[in-house]
Design an enzyme around this catalytic site. Structure first.
Site, PDB file in Angstrom:
ATOM      1  N   ASN A 285      36.723 -63.153 -47.953  1.00 61.47           N
ATOM      2  CA  ASN A 285      35.662 -63.540 -48.891  1.00 61.47           C
ATOM      3  C   ASN A 285      35.248 -62.372 -49.779  1.00 61.47           C
ATOM      4  O   ASN A 285      35.496 -61.208 -49.462  1.00 61.47           O
ATOM      5  CB  ASN A 285      34.407 -63.997 -48.128  1.00 61.47           C
ATOM      6  CG  ASN A 285      34.660 -65.205 -47.259  1.00 61.47           C
ATOM      7  OD1 ASN A 285      35.194 -66.193 -47.706  1.00 61.47           O
ATOM      8  ND2 ASN A 285      34.275 -65.098 -45.989  1.00 61.47           N
TER       9      ASN A 285
ATOM     10  N   ASP B 124      17.307 -48.142 -44.491  1.00 58.98           N
ATOM     11  CA  ASP B 124      16.718 -47.431 -45.624  1.00 58.98           C
ATOM     12  C   ASP B 124      17.029 -45.944 -45.485  1.00 58.98           C
ATOM     13  O   ASP B 124      16.609 -45.303 -44.515  1.00 58.98           O
ATOM     14  CB  ASP B 124      15.194 -47.591 -45.647  1.00 58.98           C
ATOM     15  CG  ASP B 124      14.739 -49.001 -46.005  1.00 58.98           C
ATOM     16  OD1 ASP B 124      15.577 -49.804 -46.443  1.00 58.98           O
ATOM     17  OD2 ASP B 124      13.539 -49.281 -45.832  1.00 58.98           O
TER      18      ASP B 124
ATOM     19  N   HIS C 119      16.245 -43.744 -50.881  1.00 59.59           N
ATOM     20  CA  HIS C 119      15.777 -45.050 -51.351  1.00 59.59           C
ATOM     21  C   HIS C 119      14.442 -44.918 -52.076  1.00 59.59           C
ATOM     22  O   HIS C 119      14.122 -45.735 -52.948  1.00 59.59           O
ATOM     23  CB  HIS C 119      15.651 -45.979 -50.140  1.00 59.59           C
ATOM     24  CG  HIS C 119      14.963 -47.278 -50.377  1.00 59.59           C
ATOM     25  ND1 HIS C 119      15.262 -48.121 -51.427  1.00 59.59           N
ATOM     26  CD2 HIS C 119      13.969 -47.908 -49.671  1.00 59.59           C
ATOM     27  CE1 HIS C 119      14.503 -49.196 -51.366  1.00 59.59           C
ATOM     28  NE2 HIS C 119      13.701 -49.084 -50.316  1.00 59.59           N
TER      29      HIS C 119
ATOM     30  N   HIS D  72       7.133 -46.140 -46.545  1.00 59.06           N
ATOM     31  CA  HIS D  72       8.279 -45.672 -47.316  1.00 59.06           C
ATOM     32  C   HIS D  72       8.021 -44.264 -47.855  1.00 59.06           C
ATOM     33  O   HIS D  72       8.861 -43.377 -47.750  1.00 59.06           O
ATOM     34  CB  HIS D  72       8.551 -46.624 -48.487  1.00 59.06           C
ATOM     35  CG  HIS D  72       9.321 -47.851 -48.132  1.00 59.06           C
ATOM     36  ND1 HIS D  72       8.747 -48.939 -47.528  1.00 59.06           N
ATOM     37  CD2 HIS D  72      10.628 -48.162 -48.305  1.00 59.06           C
ATOM     38  CE1 HIS D  72       9.662 -49.886 -47.348  1.00 59.06           C
ATOM     39  NE2 HIS D  72      10.816 -49.434 -47.810  1.00 59.06           N
TER      40      HIS D  72
END
Length: 259
Positions: A63, A76, A80, A209
């Site tokens: 695929n 992450d 990022h 983050h």
């Protein structure tokens, strides 16, 4: 094979150690975070067949996959986030692979989250956990068990209301404690991202983050089966695809636990 590795293989074969899959299936129904305008959004997952035992390939099936780096159970990297963009070895292809493996500390706040979807882990909560299970060691993966992965369907999982998404996470103070005072490898959550749903209004915005990646730490999102792990004692393997200059990657997160 060394005796130590032979013991590991033997323990896996006889069932005294087992592997727990902490990853969600990745497919067209995988929930994807949605950012408000004017920000660009990541697409959902599409899978296009190249051939499946047909004229395009009579003896093989394969695929074409299309998805954003931060889709489903994903990794992450420090690069990022803007706070980690200038750090060395901050992308998927340059992070030393030894950092992907570490002991797991599972902090269970599922009862609190059942009562309040915006629940935040605080330093007091971390210290209470440590009073029972010991100090979080440097290099650990800290996994926040919320049972959020038990939610079904895109709407229930993302839990977006008029004022934005509502989901649990870390207070800014907790993120600072873990990143700096405990020097963890990173954190993992069952929600769509490592920040709480309302973290856009925190100081700093999206504080987990900002703080974690600014300190060179890693993140894991959309985990599951954390209810199958003990508070301490498991070892987590979380290796992203080696994407050149990659900010993140879907991945298969595995834990080894004693039966």
């Amino acid at each position: 094979m060394s005796s130590l590795l032979a013991q590991l293989v033997s323990a896996l074969n006889d069932g005294s150690l087992k592997i727990v899959d902490l990853s969600q299936p990745l497919g067209p129904d995988t929930p994807v975070i949605s950012l408000p305008p004017p920000f660009a959004n990541s697409p959902g997952v599409t899978i296009e067949t190249i051939s499946r035992f047909d004229d395009g390939g009579p003896a093989w099936y394969w695929n074409v996959l299309s998805f954003g780096e931060h889709t489903g159970t994903h990794f992450d990297a420090p690069g990022h986030w803007i706070s980690g963009r200038d750090l060395p070895d901050n992308k998927c292809d340059s992070i030393p692979p030894g950092r992907f493996v570490g002991p797991a500390c599972v902090i269970d706040v599922s009862v609190e989250v059942g009562e309040d979807p915006d629940f935040l882990l605080t330093p007091a909560g971390i210290e209470e956990w440590e009073s029972k299970f010991g100090r979080i060691p440097a290099g650990a993966w800290v996994l926040l068990r919320t049972d959020w992965s038990h939610r079904t369907g895109n709407d229930e999982f993302l839990n977006v209301e008029d004022d934005g998404p509502h989901s649990p996470g870390f207070s800014p103070e907790a993120s600072r404690l873990l990143a700096h005072d405990r020097d963890v490898t990173g954190v993992g959550v069952e929600t769509v991202g490592t920040d709480a749903g309302q973290a856009g209004g925190f100081d700093p915005p999206f504080s987990n983050h900002n703080i974690m990646h600014g300190a060179g730490k890693l993140g894991l999102a959309s985990l599951c089966n954390l209810d199958q792990l003990p508070p301490v004692g498991a070892v987590v393997f979380a290796a992203p695809l080696k994407i050149v200059d990659g900010s993140g990657s879907p991945l298969r997160v595995l834990a080894i636990v004693e039966e």
